[in-house]
Design a protein around this motif. Structure first.
Motif, PDB file in Angstrom:
ATOM      1  N   PRO A 193     113.709  35.574  42.437  1.00 10.72           N
ATOM      2  CA  PRO A 193     113.596  37.029  42.344  1.00 10.72           C
ATOM      3  C   PRO A 193     112.276  37.505  41.763  1.00 10.72           C
ATOM      4  O   PRO A 193     111.685  36.838  40.914  1.00 10.72           O
ATOM      5  N   MET A 194     111.831  38.654  42.254  1.00  9.11           N
ATOM      6  CA  MET A 194     110.639  39.346  41.757  1.00  9.11           C
ATOM      7  C   MET A 194     111.070  40.784  41.427  1.00  9.11           C
ATOM      8  O   MET A 194     112.085  41.255  41.962  1.00  9.11           O
ATOM      9  N   PHE A 195     110.282  41.451  40.601  1.00  7.54           N
ATOM     10  CA  PHE A 195     110.713  42.771  40.117  1.00  7.54           C
ATOM     11  C   PHE A 195     109.577  43.781  40.224  1.00  7.54           C
ATOM     12  O   PHE A 195     108.474  43.527  39.714  1.00  7.54           O
ATOM     13  N   TYR A 213     105.033  20.314  50.882  1.00  5.79           N
ATOM     14  CA  TYR A 213     105.001  21.203  49.710  1.00  5.79           C
ATOM     15  C   TYR A 213     106.123  20.826  48.744  1.00  5.79           C
ATOM     16  O   TYR A 213     107.229  20.485  49.179  1.00  5.79           O
ATOM     17  N   LYS A 214     105.841  20.898  47.435  1.00  3.82           N
ATOM     18  CA  LYS A 214     106.854  20.556  46.434  1.00  3.82           C
ATOM     19  C   LYS A 214     107.254  21.804  45.672  1.00  3.82           C
ATOM     20  O   LYS A 214     106.418  22.692  45.438  1.00  3.82           O
ATOM     21  N   GLU A 215     108.502  21.813  45.219  1.00  2.18           N
ATOM     22  CA  GLU A 215     108.981  23.022  44.547  1.00  2.18           C
ATOM     23  C   GLU A 215     108.423  23.148  43.127  1.00  2.18           C
ATOM     24  O   GLU A 215     108.295  22.150  42.408  1.00  2.18           O
ATOM     25  N   ILE A 216     108.127  24.382  42.739  1.00  5.14           N
ATOM     26  CA  ILE A 216     107.784  24.669  41.344  1.00  5.14           C
ATOM     27  C   ILE A 216     108.658  25.838  40.896  1.00  5.14           C
ATOM     28  O   ILE A 216     108.920  26.754  41.687  1.00  5.14           O
ATOM     29  N   ARG A 217     109.185  25.778  39.676  1.00  4.42           N
ATOM     30  CA  ARG A 217     110.002  26.882  39.153  1.00  4.42           C
ATOM     31  C   ARG A 217     109.331  27.398  37.897  1.00  4.42           C
ATOM     32  O   ARG A 217     109.178  26.647  36.935  1.00  4.42           O
ATOM     33  N   THR A 218     108.937  28.631  37.916  1.00  3.28           N
ATOM     34  CA  THR A 218     108.287  29.218  36.736  1.00  3.28           C
ATOM     35  C   THR A 218     109.223  30.280  36.156  1.00  3.28           C
ATOM     36  O   THR A 218     110.118  30.767  36.852  1.00  3.28           O
ATOM     37  N   PRO A 219     109.009  30.662  34.887  1.00  4.41           N
ATOM     38  CA  PRO A 219     109.915  31.656  34.279  1.00  4.41           C
ATOM     39  C   PRO A 219     109.809  33.033  34.944  1.00  4.41           C
ATOM     40  O   PRO A 219     108.789  33.359  35.540  1.00  4.41           O
ATOM     41  N   GLU A 232     105.475  39.183  41.143  1.00  2.00           N
ATOM     42  CA  GLU A 232     105.109  38.290  42.261  1.00  2.00           C
ATOM     43  C   GLU A 232     104.932  36.879  41.689  1.00  2.00           C
ATOM     44  O   GLU A 232     104.955  36.698  40.459  1.00  2.00           O
ATOM     45  N   GLY A 233     104.734  35.892  42.574  1.00  2.00           N
ATOM     46  CA  GLY A 233     104.716  34.507  42.096  1.00  2.00           C
ATOM     47  C   GLY A 233     103.354  33.847  41.980  1.00  2.00           C
ATOM     48  O   GLY A 233     103.210  32.859  41.260  1.00  2.00           O
ATOM     49  N   THR A 234     102.358  34.376  42.687  1.00  2.00           N
ATOM     50  CA  THR A 234     101.071  33.675  42.760  1.00  2.00           C
ATOM     51  C   THR A 234     100.433  33.454  41.385  1.00  2.00           C
ATOM     52  O   THR A 234     100.019  32.340  41.047  1.00  2.00           O
ATOM     53  N   ALA A 235     100.362  34.529  40.597  1.00  2.00           N
ATOM     54  CA  ALA A 235      99.704  34.428  39.287  1.00  2.00           C
ATOM     55  C   ALA A 235     100.443  33.416  38.412  1.00  2.00           C
ATOM     56  O   ALA A 235      99.811  32.608  37.714  1.00  2.00           O
ATOM     57  N   SER A 236     101.783  33.436  38.458  1.00  2.00           N
ATOM     58  CA  SER A 236     102.562  32.507  37.636  1.00  2.00           C
ATOM     59  C   SER A 236     102.304  31.064  38.049  1.00  2.00           C
ATOM     60  O   SER A 236     102.199  30.176  37.204  1.00  2.00           O
ATOM     61  N   VAL A 237     102.233  30.828  39.368  1.00  2.00           N
ATOM     62  CA  VAL A 237     102.040  29.452  39.836  1.00  2.00           C
ATOM     63  C   VAL A 237     100.665  28.939  39.410  1.00  2.00           C
ATOM     64  O   VAL A 237     100.536  27.807  38.936  1.00  2.00           O
ATOM     65  N   VAL A 238      99.649  29.783  39.522  1.00  2.00           N
ATOM     66  CA  VAL A 238      98.310  29.341  39.098  1.00  2.00           C
ATOM     67  C   VAL A 238      98.302  29.117  37.585  1.00  2.00           C
ATOM     68  O   VAL A 238      97.760  28.121  37.090  1.00  2.00           O
ATOM     69  N   ARG A 239      98.950  30.013  36.844  1.00  2.00           N
ATOM     70  CA  ARG A 239      99.050  29.817  35.386  1.00  2.00           C
ATOM     71  C   ARG A 239      99.697  28.477  35.072  1.00  2.00           C
ATOM     72  O   ARG A 239      99.202  27.689  34.266  1.00  2.00           O
TER      73      ARG A 239
END
Ligand code: HAM
Length: 417
Positions: free
Chosen positions: A107-109, A35-41, A79-86
């Motif tokens: 972090p998630m909020f 797995y490779k890292e992804i950083r989203t806003p 959460e992160g799933t939607a951002s990663v797919v976007r």
């Protein structure tokens, strides 16, 4: 005095060491699994989550931190799933790679009511494998989750698993549930009466006793999967068994986000009290299309770092960044020479520091002891004139004078021994 916002927490240096170690172990295991890292806003259009998680979900209805600017509504990501797919679609990874294995930490909020293990800013270690419908991938993701939990010292957890089936199966199950629960509405809690209208599946995982009892009497939960979804689920369970991963089937596990289809799972720990979910995930085969792509098939998980920290069973050693040399200037004149020595030690990667507070020798020796320095280096006028440094071994209490030119070598030898 200002205070942290309710539901947020400072991670102080001692604890941050534990976080660093947990994160670096997770990164290592992700790499082992490819797995490779992804950083989203942290900021996304609120609409992304409305669309992905579902308008009627608790997160979208009640828990998003929203910022309105001009005509935009921005959300702090819950959460992160939607951002990663976007991000996967926006950056054309779908076209370049077709299938990607990505991980993220951060972090998630969610504006939830804070309590033990439930924060408004919390942290996920998560992954998303996007672009495949393979049942073996579900097994990989679950095995990856249990490996990471084990690696960060969470040994005692239970893995619950279910399949929600495809969109058609979910519809069929919802309709059957509505029909069966119609007569029992009076037995349900207030929230579930509302869920009955908006999102009837959620009633299945309500933790309240009255709802559990009402749901426990239903006999529709074993037969809603279509043939294909049934066989996918069978393959996942067989894969888990042959990989030696223990699991418990739970036909009441539905998860609180609308994007899930087929496999859903949750890791729970009895160390957590009522917020017992350590980690959770599943398939979300239709989300890519929902967000404008043309591929089907994705699966992932996210583990809550704060909850993992509460569930650790020891066996987790904090790395040792003990100070190796603490330099004590014995006179005003010696400060410049000390600074030069400090720089030279650091250039040689010796973990070192010096007194910046003009303490007395006695106070400095106490400080060297308190911070666990391995050696104290004393430099005064005499040392400057004969180009030497006094090395005090803080364990044995012995002291010797060495030439400045030999300091690095002698110190390295001593630290190596
Ligand atoms: P989730 O179940 O909403 O799933 O969150 C995953 C984990 O985050 C939970 O099991 C819990 O440990 C932690 N968590 C959630 N809310 C809080 C909170 N308020 N305070 C502390 N910890 C919390 C997801 O977010 C999905 N995106 C997981 C996923 C990834 N599914 C597929 N891919």
């Amino acid at each position: 005095m200002y205070k942290t916002i309710r539901g947020t927490k400072d991670i102080l240096p001692e604890e941050a060491l534990l976080w660093q170690e947990a994160e670096s172990r997770a990164r290592r295991i992700f790499a082992v699994y490819g797995y490779k890292e992804i950083r989203t806003p942290l900021l996304e259009e609120a609409e992304l989550f409305n669309r992905s998680l579902g308008e009627t979900t608790e997160i979208v209805q009640k828990q998003m931190f929203l910022i309105k600017r001009d005509s935009d509504t921005i959300a702090l990501r819950p959460e992160g799933t939607a951002s990663v797919v976007r991000a996967w679609l926006e950056n054309h990874l779908d076209k370049q790679e077709h299938f990607s294995k990505l991980y993220y930490l951060g972090p998630m909020f969610r504006a939830e009511r804070p309590q033990k293990g439930r924060l408004r800013q919390f942290h996920h270690i998560g992954c998303e494998a996007i672009g495949s419908l393979s049942a073996e991938l579900d097994v990989e993701v679950i095995s990856l989750l249990s490996r990471i939990l084990g690696e960060i010292g969470v040994k005692d957890f239970e893995l619950r698993i279910n399949s929600l089936g495809c969109a058609e199966d979910k519809k069929r199950l919802s309709a059957a549930l509505k029909k069966s629960l119609k007569e029992r509405l009076k037995d349900l809690c207030e929230d579930c009466v509302e869920r009955y209208q908006r999102n009837v599946l959620r009633i299945l995982d309500c933790k309240k006793t009255e709802c559990k009892e009402a749901v426990g009497k239903l006999d529709i939960l074993d037969s809603y999967l279509c043939e294909e979804c049934g066989s996918h689920f069978k393959s996942v369970l067989e894969g888990l068994s042959s990989s030696g991963i223990p699991y418990k089937m739970s036909n009441q596990l539905v998860r609180g986000l609308d994007y899930y289809t087929r496999t859903v799972f949750e890791a729970t720990s009895d160390k957590l009290g009522s917020q017992d979910a350590l980690a959770a995930g599943g398939r979300y085969d239709m989300l890519i299309k929902e967000l404008g792509g043309d591929t089907e098939g994705a699966v992932g998980f996210a583990l809550g770092v704060e909850r993992a920290m509460l569930s650790m069973d020891g066996g987790f050693k904090i790395p040792n960044h003990q100070l190796q040399a603490y330099i004590i200037p014995l006179s005003r004149n010696a400060r410049r020479a000390c600074l030069n020595t400090l720089q030279a030690l650091r250039n040689n990667n010796i973990i070192s520091d010096m007194d910046y507070e003009n303490r007395s020798l006695k106070a400095n020796m106490r400080k060297a002891n308190d911070i666990g320095a391995r050696f104290a280096l004393l430099v005064g006028d005499d040392e400057i004139s004969n180009k030497s440094v006094a090395i005090k071994d803080m364990r044995s209490g012995t002291q010797e004078s060495v030439a400045v030119d030999n300091l690095q070598r002698i110190l390295k030898d001593k630290l190596g021994s």
